[in-house]
Design a protein around this motif. Structure first.
Motif, PDB file in Angstrom:
ATOM      1  N   VAL A  23       0.825  -1.210   0.000  1.00 57.54           N
ATOM      2  CA  VAL A  23       0.000   0.000   0.000  1.00 57.54           C
ATOM      3  C   VAL A  23       0.862   1.265   0.000  1.00 57.54           C
ATOM      4  O   VAL A  23       0.399   2.342  -0.347  1.00 57.54           O
ATOM      5  CB  VAL A  23      -1.006  -0.005   1.181  1.00 57.54           C
ATOM      6  CG1 VAL A  23      -0.323   0.315   2.501  1.00 57.54           C
ATOM      7  CG2 VAL A  23      -2.173   0.926   0.930  1.00 57.54           C
ATOM      8  N   GLY A  24       2.133   1.113   0.390  1.00 58.37           N
ATOM      9  CA  GLY A  24       3.040   2.258   0.375  1.00 58.37           C
ATOM     10  C   GLY A  24       3.550   2.682   1.733  1.00 58.37           C
ATOM     11  O   GLY A  24       4.038   3.794   1.903  1.00 58.37           O
ATOM     12  N   LYS A  25       3.452   1.798   2.706  1.00 60.45           N
ATOM     13  CA  LYS A  25       3.864   2.137   4.078  1.00 60.45           C
ATOM     14  C   LYS A  25       5.326   2.581   4.141  1.00 60.45           C
ATOM     15  O   LYS A  25       5.643   3.630   4.701  1.00 60.45           O
ATOM     16  CB  LYS A  25       3.650   0.937   5.017  1.00 60.45           C
ATOM     17  CG  LYS A  25       2.213   0.463   5.102  1.00 60.45           C
ATOM     18  CD  LYS A  25       2.050  -0.763   5.981  1.00 60.45           C
ATOM     19  CE  LYS A  25       2.736  -2.005   5.499  1.00 60.45           C
ATOM     20  NZ  LYS A  25       2.191  -2.609   4.279  1.00 60.45           N
ATOM     21  N   MET A  26       6.214   1.769   3.597  1.00 61.86           N
ATOM     22  CA  MET A  26       7.646   2.083   3.654  1.00 61.86           C
ATOM     23  C   MET A  26       7.950   3.372   2.891  1.00 61.86           C
ATOM     24  O   MET A  26       8.678   4.238   3.385  1.00 61.86           O
ATOM     25  CB  MET A  26       8.482   0.936   3.082  1.00 61.86           C
ATOM     26  CG  MET A  26       9.978   1.241   3.051  1.00 61.86           C
ATOM     27  SD  MET A  26      10.932   0.015   2.120  1.00 61.86           S
ATOM     28  CE  MET A  26      10.373   0.339   0.443  1.00 61.86           C
ATOM     29  N   THR A  27       7.391   3.507   1.708  1.00 65.58           N
ATOM     30  CA  THR A  27       7.686   4.664   0.863  1.00 65.58           C
ATOM     31  C   THR A  27       7.181   5.953   1.508  1.00 65.58           C
ATOM     32  O   THR A  27       7.885   6.970   1.524  1.00 65.58           O
ATOM     33  CB  THR A  27       7.086   4.469  -0.541  1.00 65.58           C
ATOM     34  OG1 THR A  27       7.528   3.200  -1.055  1.00 65.58           O
ATOM     35  CG2 THR A  27       7.502   5.565  -1.485  1.00 65.58           C
ATOM     36  N   VAL A  28       5.988   5.912   2.063  1.00 70.41           N
ATOM     37  CA  VAL A  28       5.475   7.078   2.783  1.00 70.41           C
ATOM     38  C   VAL A  28       6.346   7.349   4.007  1.00 70.41           C
ATOM     39  O   VAL A  28       6.683   8.498   4.305  1.00 70.41           O
ATOM     40  CB  VAL A  28       3.993   6.884   3.171  1.00 70.41           C
ATOM     41  CG1 VAL A  28       3.537   7.949   4.161  1.00 70.41           C
ATOM     42  CG2 VAL A  28       3.115   6.900   1.917  1.00 70.41           C
ATOM     43  N   GLY A  29       6.745   6.289   4.704  1.00 71.35           N
ATOM     44  CA  GLY A  29       7.640   6.446   5.848  1.00 71.35           C
ATOM     45  C   GLY A  29       8.958   7.092   5.460  1.00 71.35           C
ATOM     46  O   GLY A  29       9.495   7.936   6.190  1.00 71.35           O
ATOM     47  N   GLN A  30       9.495   6.698   4.322  1.00 71.05           N
ATOM     48  CA  GLN A  30      10.745   7.302   3.835  1.00 71.05           C
ATOM     49  C   GLN A  30      10.556   8.799   3.602  1.00 71.05           C
ATOM     50  O   GLN A  30      11.418   9.610   3.962  1.00 71.05           O
ATOM     51  CB  GLN A  30      11.205   6.620   2.544  1.00 71.05           C
ATOM     52  CG  GLN A  30      11.706   5.215   2.745  1.00 71.05           C
ATOM     53  CD  GLN A  30      11.877   4.448   1.432  1.00 71.05           C
ATOM     54  OE1 GLN A  30      11.156   4.683   0.452  1.00 71.05           O
ATOM     55  NE2 GLN A  30      12.824   3.524   1.420  1.00 71.05           N
ATOM     56  N   GLU A  31       9.442   9.166   3.007  1.00 70.27           N
ATOM     57  CA  GLU A  31       9.157  10.578   2.742  1.00 70.27           C
ATOM     58  C   GLU A  31       8.912  11.353   4.033  1.00 70.27           C
ATOM     59  O   GLU A  31       9.357  12.490   4.172  1.00 70.27           O
ATOM     60  CB  GLU A  31       7.969  10.722   1.790  1.00 70.27           C
ATOM     61  CG  GLU A  31       8.226  10.187   0.397  1.00 70.27           C
ATOM     62  CD  GLU A  31       9.365  10.896  -0.316  1.00 70.27           C
ATOM     63  OE1 GLU A  31       9.483  12.136  -0.201  1.00 70.27           O
ATOM     64  OE2 GLU A  31      10.154  10.207  -1.004  1.00 70.27           O
ATOM     65  N   LEU A  32       8.228  10.722   4.983  1.00 71.66           N
ATOM     66  CA  LEU A  32       7.969  11.376   6.271  1.00 71.66           C
ATOM     67  C   LEU A  32       9.272  11.604   7.030  1.00 71.66           C
ATOM     68  O   LEU A  32       9.457  12.645   7.670  1.00 71.66           O
ATOM     69  CB  LEU A  32       6.983  10.540   7.088  1.00 71.66           C
ATOM     70  CG  LEU A  32       6.495  11.139   8.400  1.00 71.66           C
ATOM     71  CD1 LEU A  32       5.815  12.488   8.184  1.00 71.66           C
ATOM     72  CD2 LEU A  32       5.538  10.168   9.103  1.00 71.66           C
ATOM     73  N   MET A  33      10.179  10.649   6.948  1.00 69.22           N
ATOM     74  CA  MET A  33      11.465  10.803   7.604  1.00 69.22           C
ATOM     75  C   MET A  33      12.229  11.993   7.014  1.00 69.22           C
ATOM     76  O   MET A  33      12.921  12.706   7.742  1.00 69.22           O
ATOM     77  CB  MET A  33      12.292   9.511   7.484  1.00 69.22           C
ATOM     78  CG  MET A  33      13.577   9.557   8.298  1.00 69.22           C
ATOM     79  SD  MET A  33      14.455   7.978   8.366  1.00 69.22           S
ATOM     80  CE  MET A  33      15.290   7.998   6.785  1.00 69.22           C
TER      81      MET A  33
END
Length: 183
Positions: A12-22
């Motif tokens: 769903v994009g959890k890691m990718t969104v997390g990368q952007e949030l970081m």
């Protein structure tokens, strides 16, 4: 300290969104495959007990650190009491330090997630997903066997945000999370 749970179905994009949030906060990302992949590499298979024990050490030591906070990503079957208990287990490491908890649920339909399942970023960070046929079948099987999307109104946590990120870029979703929770 702050702990942001990003919950959602496979790809769903959890890691990718997390990368952007970081990138736009002082939060550190701990995505679930950061423990899964090394254990598979060492054991030659998924070993849940070892993965859990490694995560616990990381949670314990991170919670006691002077870091601003953590983003942790995970899939969750909302029908299983053990999944809810796991969230509480993780929170138990952080609660003694006055941590603020945030919950973000990402949702997108299967056809979008199957496309994301083969993205370059996903395959770069998740070796176990590189067998595309097996990975796609696992995603479909998980959809058939687990309820990884909450019912409207089911989640009653304070600081909860549900985002349909089907047509949103990861940086846009990260900005929404940052702004909503003032991270």
């Amino acid at each position: 300290m702050k702990l942001v749970f990003i919950i959602g179905d496979a790809a769903v994009g959890k890691m990718t969104v997390g990368q952007e949030l970081m990138k736009i906060t002082d939060l550190r990302l701990f995505h679930n495959h950061m423990t899964i992949e090394p254990v598979i590499e060492i054991f030659g298979r998924y070993d849940g007990k070892t993965i859990s024990e490694i995560r616990d050490v990381i949670f314990k030591n991170f919670a006691a650190s002077d870091n601003y906070g953590m983003i942790f990503t995970l899939m969750m079957d909302f029908d299983l009491p053990s999944e809810w208990e796991y969230l509480e287990h993780i929170k138990g490491f952080f609660e003694p330090y006055g941590t603020e908890f945030y919950y973000v649920e990402l949702i997108a339909p299967q056809e979008i997630r199957l496309k994301r399942n083969v993205s370059e970023n996903r395959l770069k960070h998740k070796t176990s997903k590189r067998d595309i046929e097996t990975s796609n079948q696992r995603l479909i099987n998980d959809d058939n066997n687990h309820r990884c999307v909450s019912h409207e109104g089911e989640i009653t946590f304070d600081n909860y945000l549900r985002i349909d990120n089907s047509n949103k870029e990861p940086d846009e979703v990260a900005r929404l999370i940052k702004d909503t929770f003032d991270l």
